[in-house]
Design an enzyme around this catalytic site. Structure first.
Site: not given
Length: 309
Positions: A97, A166, A168, A173
């Protein structure tokens, strides 16, 4: 008096791998701490590259993450390179990313991160280190071009990743499609808050958008290695290992990948069942064969994939 049908229960001993197909190939490596996890992952990457035997017409393709989790792994890989144990001359890398809208040379861009923490310390060629351009004039075209480059390189041999608390992976996400491809993503508030520490705590300076590979992009890799360390990621590991596939926990998708290796420390296992931890710890003697020095592996006459569990 009429009797209903009689059911006979037949008890049969079966292998765990026979009833849990996701576990047949999924490996969970549990080591003492962050440093041990980083070392195990780096040795695995080193061995995979060396075993592949890359050359001018046969490049090893490696997917890479950013963030604090892989830093220890990168430091060990630099050490192995300096010791002459591995070369990256014929390795092509594809990063997961990049932020949208900050300059390439910004200290917090992922381009800067990769060059400062890894690439400039090894012998990889600049043209073989692929990082998404968050300042491209057409961001969607940039994402498609990245997918095309991966395809042209023959796909990813090994994709390395980390996760957030979380669950991701990359910037996929909660709620992301599990078949998603490289695309533009608007970042969740929790991610922006978590990243504020890299921008002096000023939320106004934190990018709100990013380019990211999709879950499907990573799933296409021949192997996936995911680093998970720290008690703050223990619930995410629980969701990844012990519960079903759920797009609210995108890391859970890798239960269904044929060759996934989760590498974690003791703190990250705090939410797992005791029997789960015992099962995978019982496999460590076998799993550790994957990171033995290659001379030992060759002397044992092991194949490129030393075992099938």
């Amino acid at each position: 008096m009429r009797r209903g049908p009689v059911f006979v229960v037949v008890r049969k001993t079966v292998q765990l791998s026979a009833v849990l197909p996701a576990f047949r190939k999924m490996k969970l490596i549990i080591v003492d701490d962050y440093d041990k996890a980083s070392e195990w992952a780096a040795k695995y990457i080193r061995n995979r590259i060396v075993q592949f035997n890359p050359g001018p017409d046969r490049f090893f393709t490696l997917g890479l993450p950013t963030g604090s989790t892989p830093l220890g792994c990168y430091k060990k890989l630099i050490e192995y390179f300096r010791n002459g144990e591995v070369s990256f001359k014929y390795v092509k890398t594809f990063n997961m990313d990049e932020y949208v809208g900050i300059p390439r040379d910004h200290p917090e861009s992922y381009h800067s991160f990769m060059w400062n923490n890894f690439f400039k310390h090894i012998d990889i060629r600049a043209e073989n280190a692929h990082i998404l351009d968050g300042n491209a004039a057409n961001l969607e075209a940039e994402c498609q071009a990245f997918e095309d480059k991966i395809k042209a390189a023959g796909g990813i041999q090994l994709f390395v990743g980390g996760i957030g608390p979380d669950g991701h992976i990359a910037f996929n996400e909660p709620g992301s499609s599990l078949v998603s491809r490289t695309r533009v993503k608007t970042l969740a508030l929790d991610t922006i808050l978590a990243n504020a520490r890299f921008f002096g705590g000023d939320l106004a300076k934190v990018p709100t958008m990013a380019l990211t590979v999709g879950v499907g992009t990573v799933m296409d890799a021949r192997e996936v290695l995911i680093l998970i360390t720290g008690a703050h990621k223990a619930f995410a590991l629980y969701k990844a290992i012990e519960e079903g596939v759920n797009h609210m926990w995108t890391v859970s998708a890798f239960q269904q990948h044929p060759q996934t290796v989760f590498v974690c420390d003791e703190d990250a296992t705090l939410e797992l069942r005791v029997k789960t931890v015992k099962y995978f710890k019982g496999m460590m003697q076998v799993h550790n064969k994957l990171v033995e020095p290659l001379s030992q592996m060759q002397s044992s006459k092991t194949a490129e994939k030393p075992y099938s569990d």
